[in-house]
Motif scaffolding. Structure first.
Motif, PDB file in Angstrom:
ATOM      1  N   THR A   1      22.848 -20.571  48.503  1.00  0.00           N
ATOM      2  CA  THR A   1      21.651 -20.706  49.327  1.00  0.00           C
ATOM      3  C   THR A   1      20.393 -20.388  48.514  1.00  0.00           C
ATOM      4  OG1 THR A   1      22.988 -19.945  51.198  1.00  0.00           O
ATOM      5  CG2 THR A   1      20.611 -20.095  51.545  1.00  0.00           C
ATOM      6  N   TYR A   2      20.439 -19.302  47.739  1.00  0.00           N
ATOM      7  CA  TYR A   2      19.321 -18.893  46.887  1.00  0.00           C
ATOM      8  C   TYR A   2      19.847 -18.408  45.551  1.00  0.00           C
ATOM      9  CZ  TYR A   2      15.967 -18.836  50.756  1.00  0.00           C
ATOM     10  OH  TYR A   2      15.157 -19.201  51.795  1.00  0.00           O
ATOM     11  N   SER A   3      19.013 -18.517  44.527  1.00  0.00           N
ATOM     12  CA  SER A   3      19.301 -17.885  43.248  1.00  0.00           C
ATOM     13  C   SER A   3      18.103 -17.028  42.870  1.00  0.00           C
ATOM     14  CB  SER A   3      19.559 -18.927  42.156  1.00  0.00           C
ATOM     15  OG  SER A   3      18.393 -19.678  41.894  1.00  0.00           O
ATOM     16  N   LEU A   4      18.384 -15.997  42.095  1.00  0.00           N
ATOM     17  CA  LEU A   4      17.342 -15.102  41.608  1.00  0.00           C
ATOM     18  C   LEU A   4      17.638 -14.792  40.152  1.00  0.00           C
ATOM     19  CD1 LEU A   4      15.010 -13.006  41.956  1.00  0.00           C
ATOM     20  CD2 LEU A   4      16.779 -11.370  42.661  1.00  0.00           C
ATOM     21  N   ILE A   5      16.633 -14.924  39.307  1.00  0.00           N
ATOM     22  CA  ILE A   5      16.760 -14.508  37.909  1.00  0.00           C
ATOM     23  C   ILE A   5      15.654 -13.489  37.664  1.00  0.00           C
ATOM     24  CG2 ILE A   5      16.758 -15.188  35.480  1.00  0.00           C
ATOM     25  CD1 ILE A   5      17.431 -18.062  36.471  1.00  0.00           C
ATOM     26  N   VAL A   6      16.048 -12.308  37.225  1.00  0.00           N
ATOM     27  CA  VAL A   6      15.093 -11.238  36.926  1.00  0.00           C
ATOM     28  C   VAL A   6      15.335 -10.805  35.490  1.00  0.00           C
ATOM     29  CG1 VAL A   6      14.257  -8.967  37.605  1.00  0.00           C
ATOM     30  CG2 VAL A   6      15.241 -10.459  39.321  1.00  0.00           C
ATOM     31  N   THR A   7      14.262 -10.590  34.741  1.00  0.00           N
ATOM     32  CA  THR A   7      14.419 -10.126  33.371  1.00  0.00           C
ATOM     33  C   THR A   7      13.950  -8.679  33.249  1.00  0.00           C
ATOM     34  OG1 THR A   7      12.243 -10.918  32.625  1.00  0.00           O
ATOM     35  CG2 THR A   7      14.106 -12.449  32.436  1.00  0.00           C
ATOM     36  N   PHE A   8      14.557  -7.994  32.283  1.00  0.00           N
ATOM     37  CA  PHE A   8      14.266  -6.590  32.003  1.00  0.00           C
ATOM     38  C   PHE A   8      14.144  -6.403  30.501  1.00  0.00           C
ATOM     39  CE2 PHE A   8      16.791  -6.885  35.830  1.00  0.00           C
ATOM     40  CZ  PHE A   8      16.046  -6.144  36.732  1.00  0.00           C
ATOM     41  N   ASP A   9      13.466  -5.342  30.107  1.00  0.00           N
ATOM     42  CA  ASP A   9      13.357  -5.083  28.672  1.00  0.00           C
ATOM     43  C   ASP A   9      14.581  -4.382  28.110  1.00  0.00           C
ATOM     44  OD1 ASP A   9      12.940  -2.544  29.676  1.00  0.00           O
ATOM     45  OD2 ASP A   9      10.844  -2.439  29.090  1.00  0.00           O
ATOM     46  N   SER A  10      15.495  -3.941  29.010  1.00  0.00           N
ATOM     47  CA  SER A  10      16.716  -3.282  28.546  1.00  0.00           C
ATOM     48  C   SER A  10      17.731  -3.188  29.693  1.00  0.00           C
ATOM     49  CB  SER A  10      16.406  -1.860  28.054  1.00  0.00           C
ATOM     50  OG  SER A  10      15.987  -1.051  29.138  1.00  0.00           O
ATOM     51  N   ALA A  11      18.977  -2.896  29.337  1.00  0.00           N
ATOM     52  CA  ALA A  11      20.015  -2.670  30.343  1.00  0.00           C
ATOM     53  C   ALA A  11      19.699  -1.415  31.148  1.00  0.00           C
ATOM     54  CB  ALA A  11      21.379  -2.550  29.668  1.00  0.00           C
ATOM     55  N   GLU A  12      19.063  -0.441  30.506  1.00  0.00           N
ATOM     56  CA  GLU A  12      18.689   0.789  31.203  1.00  0.00           C
ATOM     57  C   GLU A  12      17.646   0.515  32.296  1.00  0.00           C
ATOM     58  OE1 GLU A  12      20.646   1.496  27.563  1.00  0.00           O
ATOM     59  OE2 GLU A  12      18.719   0.507  27.779  1.00  0.00           O
ATOM     60  N   SER A  13      16.711  -0.373  32.015  1.00  0.00           N
ATOM     61  CA  SER A  13      15.720  -0.751  33.024  1.00  0.00           C
ATOM     62  C   SER A  13      16.393  -1.433  34.205  1.00  0.00           C
ATOM     63  CB  SER A  13      14.663  -1.679  32.429  1.00  0.00           C
ATOM     64  OG  SER A  13      13.845  -0.988  31.530  1.00  0.00           O
ATOM     65  N   GLN A  14      17.395  -2.254  33.912  1.00  0.00           N
ATOM     66  CA  GLN A  14      18.116  -2.930  34.989  1.00  0.00           C
ATOM     67  C   GLN A  14      18.869  -1.908  35.837  1.00  0.00           C
ATOM     68  OE1 GLN A  14      21.573  -3.547  35.590  1.00  0.00           O
ATOM     69  NE2 GLN A  14      21.252  -5.038  37.184  1.00  0.00           N
ATOM     70  N   GLU A  15      19.400  -0.866  35.221  1.00  0.00           N
ATOM     71  CA  GLU A  15      20.076   0.197  35.977  1.00  0.00           C
ATOM     72  C   GLU A  15      19.074   0.915  36.882  1.00  0.00           C
ATOM     73  OE1 GLU A  15      23.258   1.244  36.432  1.00  0.00           O
ATOM     74  OE2 GLU A  15      23.786  -0.589  35.373  1.00  0.00           O
ATOM     75  N   GLY A  16      17.863   1.163  36.383  1.00  0.00           N
ATOM     76  CA  GLY A  16      16.832   1.785  37.204  1.00  0.00           C
ATOM     77  C   GLY A  16      16.468   0.929  38.404  1.00  0.00           C
ATOM     78  N   TYR A  17      16.410  -0.366  38.186  1.00  0.00           N
ATOM     79  CA  TYR A  17      16.107  -1.338  39.235  1.00  0.00           C
ATOM     80  C   TYR A  17      17.147  -1.279  40.350  1.00  0.00           C
ATOM     81  CZ  TYR A  17      16.784  -6.386  40.607  1.00  0.00           C
ATOM     82  OH  TYR A  17      17.014  -7.571  41.238  1.00  0.00           O
ATOM     83  N   GLN A  18      18.405  -1.090  39.982  1.00  0.00           N
ATOM     84  CA  GLN A  18      19.487  -1.040  40.978  1.00  0.00           C
ATOM     85  C   GLN A  18      19.318   0.131  41.944  1.00  0.00           C
ATOM     86  OE1 GLN A  18      21.809  -3.267  41.607  1.00  0.00           O
ATOM     87  NE2 GLN A  18      21.100  -4.539  39.935  1.00  0.00           N
ATOM     88  N   LYS A  19      18.702   1.219  41.469  1.00  0.00           N
ATOM     89  CA  LYS A  19      18.599   2.448  42.258  1.00  0.00           C
ATOM     90  C   LYS A  19      17.225   2.655  42.884  1.00  0.00           C
ATOM     91  CE  LYS A  19      21.855   4.472  39.041  1.00  0.00           C
ATOM     92  NZ  LYS A  19      21.960   5.265  37.836  1.00  0.00           N
ATOM     93  N   GLU A  20      16.257   1.808  42.553  1.00  0.00           N
ATOM     94  CA  GLU A  20      14.897   2.047  43.054  1.00  0.00           C
ATOM     95  C   GLU A  20      14.784   1.721  44.543  1.00  0.00           C
ATOM     96  OE1 GLU A  20      11.702  -0.249  41.347  1.00  0.00           O
ATOM     97  OE2 GLU A  20      12.959  -2.018  41.212  1.00  0.00           O
ATOM     98  N   ASP A  21      13.853   2.399  45.200  1.00  0.00           N
ATOM     99  CA  ASP A  21      13.666   2.242  46.641  1.00  0.00           C
ATOM    100  C   ASP A  21      13.392   0.799  47.053  1.00  0.00           C
ATOM    101  OD1 ASP A  21      14.103   4.939  47.023  1.00  0.00           O
ATOM    102  OD2 ASP A  21      11.971   5.455  47.086  1.00  0.00           O
TER     103      ASP A  21
END
Length: 133
Positions: free
Chosen positions: A88-108
């Motif tokens: 139905t939808y796709s999303l592509i998000v970029t990060f400067d690191s895997a650690e930033s992506q981990e932070g994104y998973q936990k952010e409010d």
């Protein structure tokens, strides 16, 4: 003749201003880490659900402290066998690191998006990848 020259110069100045403003607004794709998500909705033809999802997703991405660039898409109807257009939808998000992506998973902002929209989807598939150097 002078009026044409003046009008031409003014048009050139206006065009230059418009194009230079657009360049400043464009975010550069970060190839370090890409997070690709596909959503399959329980009811993909529900216009209210789609509106809710798009508004919540855009709000989340705007408020994210970690996402650098993003792309929200819908599938084109393809005639080629190798193209999966069932989502139905796709999303592509970029990060400067895997650690930033981990932070994104936990952010409010991310957790709120999930809470607001989880009742809409039947299936979610995620592909994470590092960019080649």
């Amino acid at each position: 003749m002078k009026i044409r020259i003046i009008m031409f110069l003014l048009l050139g100045i206006v065009c230059n201003e418009v194009f230079s403003q657009n360049k400043e607004d464009i975010k550069t794709f970060d190839p370090a880490f890409a997070h690709t998500v596909y959503f399959w909705f329980k009811n993909p033809n529900d216009a209210d659900g789609r509106t809710k999802f798009e508004a919540s997703l855009k709000k989340f991405l705007r408020d994210s402290k970690f996402a650098k660039t993003n792309f929200i898409g819908v599938p084109p109807k393809s005639t080629r066998e190798v193209v999966d257009d069932s989502f139905t939808y796709s999303l592509i998000v970029t990060f400067d690191s895997a650690e930033s992506q981990e932070g994104y998973q936990k952010e409010d902002a991310h957790l709120l998006f999930i809470e607001e929209c989880k009742d809409l989807w039947d299936k979610v598939v995620v592909y994470d990848s590092y960019g080649l150097k």
